[in-house]
Design a protein around this motif. Structure first.
Motif, short mmCIF file in Angstrom:
data_model
loop_
_atom_site.label_atom_id
_atom_site.label_comp_id
_atom_site.label_asym_id
_atom_site.label_seq_id
_atom_site.Cartn_x
_atom_site.Cartn_y
_atom_site.Cartn_z
N VAL A 39 3.72 -10.45 9.59
CA VAL A 39 5.23 -10.17 9.53
C VAL A 39 5.86 -10.83 8.31
CG1 VAL A 39 7.31 -10.58 10.68
CG2 VAL A 39 5.46 -10.12 12.22
N ARG A 40 5.68 -11.78 7.94
CA ARG A 40 6.12 -12.30 6.65
C ARG A 40 5.78 -11.55 5.63
NH1 ARG A 40 4.66 -17.40 9.02
NH2 ARG A 40 2.72 -17.43 7.94
N LEU A 41 4.39 -10.92 5.68
CA LEU A 41 4.06 -10.19 4.40
C LEU A 41 4.92 -8.68 4.50
CD1 LEU A 41 1.92 -9.05 2.35
CD2 LEU A 41 0.54 -8.23 4.31
N LEU A 45 7.93 -6.89 1.95
CA LEU A 45 7.88 -5.53 1.55
C LEU A 45 8.94 -4.71 2.05
CD1 LEU A 45 4.09 -5.08 2.07
CD2 LEU A 45 5.20 -5.35 0.01
N VAL A 46 9.63 -4.90 3.31
CA VAL A 46 10.50 -4.02 3.72
C VAL A 46 11.92 -4.66 3.78
CG1 VAL A 46 8.87 -2.72 4.90
CG2 VAL A 46 10.09 -4.62 6.14
N HIS A 47 12.04 -5.89 3.37
CA HIS A 47 13.21 -6.61 3.46
C HIS A 47 14.14 -6.73 4.81
CE1 HIS A 47 12.50 -6.64 -0.97
NE2 HIS A 47 12.49 -5.39 -0.81
N ASP A 48 13.39 -6.34 5.82
CA ASP A 48 14.25 -7.23 6.90
C ASP A 48 13.13 -7.14 8.34
OD1 ASP A 48 14.60 -4.57 9.44
OD2 ASP A 48 14.42 -3.71 7.62
N VAL A 49 13.48 -7.93 8.93
CA VAL A 49 12.63 -8.53 9.97
C VAL A 49 12.35 -7.46 11.17
CG1 VAL A 49 12.24 -10.37 12.00
CG2 VAL A 49 13.29 -11.00 9.48
N PRO A 50 13.50 -6.73 11.77
CA PRO A 50 13.00 -5.78 12.86
C PRO A 50 12.09 -4.72 12.37
CG PRO A 50 15.24 -6.10 12.82
CD PRO A 50 14.95 -6.99 11.57
N THR A 51 12.28 -4.35 11.05
CA THR A 51 11.34 -3.18 10.61
C THR A 51 10.09 -3.64 10.44
OG1 THR A 51 13.18 -2.13 9.77
CG2 THR A 51 11.02 -1.44 8.89
N ALA A 52 9.86 -5.07 9.74
CA ALA A 52 8.67 -5.63 9.77
C ALA A 52 7.84 -6.01 10.87
CB ALA A 52 9.06 -7.06 8.88
N GLU A 53 8.49 -6.48 11.94
CA GLU A 53 7.69 -6.51 13.13
C GLU A 53 7.07 -5.18 13.81
OE1 GLU A 53 11.03 -8.40 15.47
OE2 GLU A 53 10.19 -10.43 14.78
N GLU A 54 8.05 -4.02 13.58
CA GLU A 54 7.58 -3.01 14.04
C GLU A 54 6.47 -2.31 13.28
OE1 GLU A 54 9.45 1.61 14.29
OE2 GLU A 54 10.54 0.04 14.32
N VAL A 55 6.50 -2.52 12.03
CA VAL A 55 5.30 -2.20 11.21
C VAL A 55 4.08 -2.93 11.60
CG1 VAL A 55 4.34 -2.57 8.93
CG2 VAL A 55 6.47 -1.39 9.08
N VAL A 56 4.11 -4.15 11.75
CA VAL A 56 2.99 -4.99 12.35
C VAL A 56 2.39 -4.59 13.45
CG1 VAL A 56 2.21 -7.30 12.87
CG2 VAL A 56 3.42 -6.90 10.81
N GLN A 57 3.46 -4.40 14.49
CA GLN A 57 2.85 -3.79 15.99
C GLN A 57 2.23 -2.39 15.53
OE1 GLN A 57 3.06 -5.04 18.91
NE2 GLN A 57 4.37 -7.04 18.21
N ASP A 58 2.84 -1.59 14.94
CA ASP A 58 2.10 -0.25 14.70
C ASP A 58 0.81 -0.48 14.09
OD1 ASP A 58 4.11 0.88 15.54
OD2 ASP A 58 5.00 1.78 13.75
N ALA A 59 0.53 -1.40 13.06
CA ALA A 59 -0.76 -1.74 12.57
C ALA A 59 -1.59 -2.46 13.47
CB ALA A 59 -0.62 -2.78 11.36
N PHE A 60 -1.34 -3.00 14.47
CA PHE A 60 -2.07 -3.65 15.59
C PHE A 60 -2.59 -2.49 16.41
CE2 PHE A 60 -1.06 -7.84 14.41
CZ PHE A 60 -2.26 -8.73 14.68
N GLN A 82 -4.25 -4.16 5.17
CA GLN A 82 -3.85 -3.05 4.20
C GLN A 82 -2.99 -2.00 5.18
OE1 GLN A 82 -7.79 -0.83 3.73
NE2 GLN A 82 -6.69 0.72 2.49
N ALA A 83 -3.03 -2.02 6.54
CA ALA A 83 -2.23 -1.16 7.50
C ALA A 83 -0.75 -1.59 7.23
CB ALA A 83 -2.82 -1.13 8.86
N VAL A 84 -0.56 -2.76 7.07
CA VAL A 84 0.76 -3.33 6.97
C VAL A 84 1.20 -2.83 5.52
CG1 VAL A 84 2.25 -5.52 6.44
CG2 VAL A 84 0.52 -5.12 8.33
N VAL A 85 0.57 -3.04 4.53
CA VAL A 85 1.08 -2.68 3.28
C VAL A 85 1.27 -1.24 3.31
CG1 VAL A 85 0.57 -2.67 0.88
CG2 VAL A 85 -0.14 -4.54 2.08
N ASN A 86 0.41 -0.29 3.80
CA ASN A 86 0.61 1.11 3.72
C ASN A 86 1.92 1.63 4.55
OD1 ASN A 86 -1.74 1.52 2.21
ND2 ASN A 86 -3.24 1.96 3.65
N ARG A 87 2.00 0.91 5.85
CA ARG A 87 3.15 1.37 6.60
C ARG A 87 4.53 0.85 6.11
NH1 ARG A 87 1.25 3.17 11.80
NH2 ARG A 87 -1.10 2.84 11.91
N SER A 88 4.53 -0.38 5.36
CA SER A 88 5.48 -0.74 4.50
C SER A 88 6.13 0.21 3.54
CB SER A 88 5.45 -2.28 4.02
OG SER A 88 5.19 -3.01 5.30
#
Length: 184
Positions: A39-41, A45-60, A82-88
């Motif tokens: 999520v910190r990563l 990259l995306v500059h907001d926590v809710p979107t970052a959490e969603e990106v990580v959940q999608d990656a998992f 890699q999935a987190v970076v690509n989704r971001s």
């Protein structure tokens, strides 16, 4: 004995396959150990926590779906990063497209009352214009509605510039008196 065999054949074994259970267990372990760092990563990259959490959940979720191809915990963590970076990146591209195609805000609109009053005023002016002699009305309309110069008005009406000035001045004086009588 035959009855037991027949009964067990009718009721399928509902236990999940070993690989599915392993995927669930290992993804859960990785989730508990790496979620916050991912999520910190993503936040960086995306500059907001809710979107970052969603990106990580999608990656998992994607990793769980692709678990058969991974098989090793080290590959799983690499896959997740890699999935987190690509989704971001996808989120940032989507934001760019949305920002480019965002509708422009509507200009400030006058209130309905203002529109009604303007309509009343316009209709009063039009009624007053209709009361003017033809030449005066033509001179005023050409000057203030068509925005023509005195020379252009003179050429259009076939009269001199002095006559245009005279007709316009008389028309404006007459309009002023007519509109003052209506408002009082």
């Amino acid at each position: 004995m035959t009855e037991t065999l027949a009964a067990s054949a009718l009721v399928p074994d509902v236990r999940p396959a070993a690989s599915a259970w392993d995927a669930d267990r290992l993804v859960t372990e990785i989730y508990h150990g790496e979620y916050k760092s991912l999520v910190r990563l993503a936040v960086l990259l995306v500059h907001d926590v809710p979107t970052a959490e969603e990106v990580v959940q999608d990656a998992f979720e994607a990793m769980h779906t692709a678990w058969r191809r991974l098989r090793e915990k080290e590959k799983a963590l690499s896959y997740l990063r890699q999935a987190v970076v690509n989704r971001s990146r996808s989120v940032l591209r989507h934001r760019t497209v949305v920002d480019k195609n965002a509708p422009k805000p509507a200009p400030d609109e006058p209130s309905a009352e203002h529109g009604a009053l303007a309509l009343i005023e316009r209709s009063a002016v039009i009624a007053a214009l209709r009361m003017l002699p033809d030449r005066q009305r033509e001179a005023v309309v050409l000057r203030y509605y068509a925005d023509l110069s005195e020379a252009d008005i003179a050429a259009t009406m076939g009269i001199s510039r002095g006559a245009v000035k005279s007709h316009t001045a008389r028309a404006m004086a007459a309009l002023k008196s007519i509109l003052e009588l209506e408002t009082s």
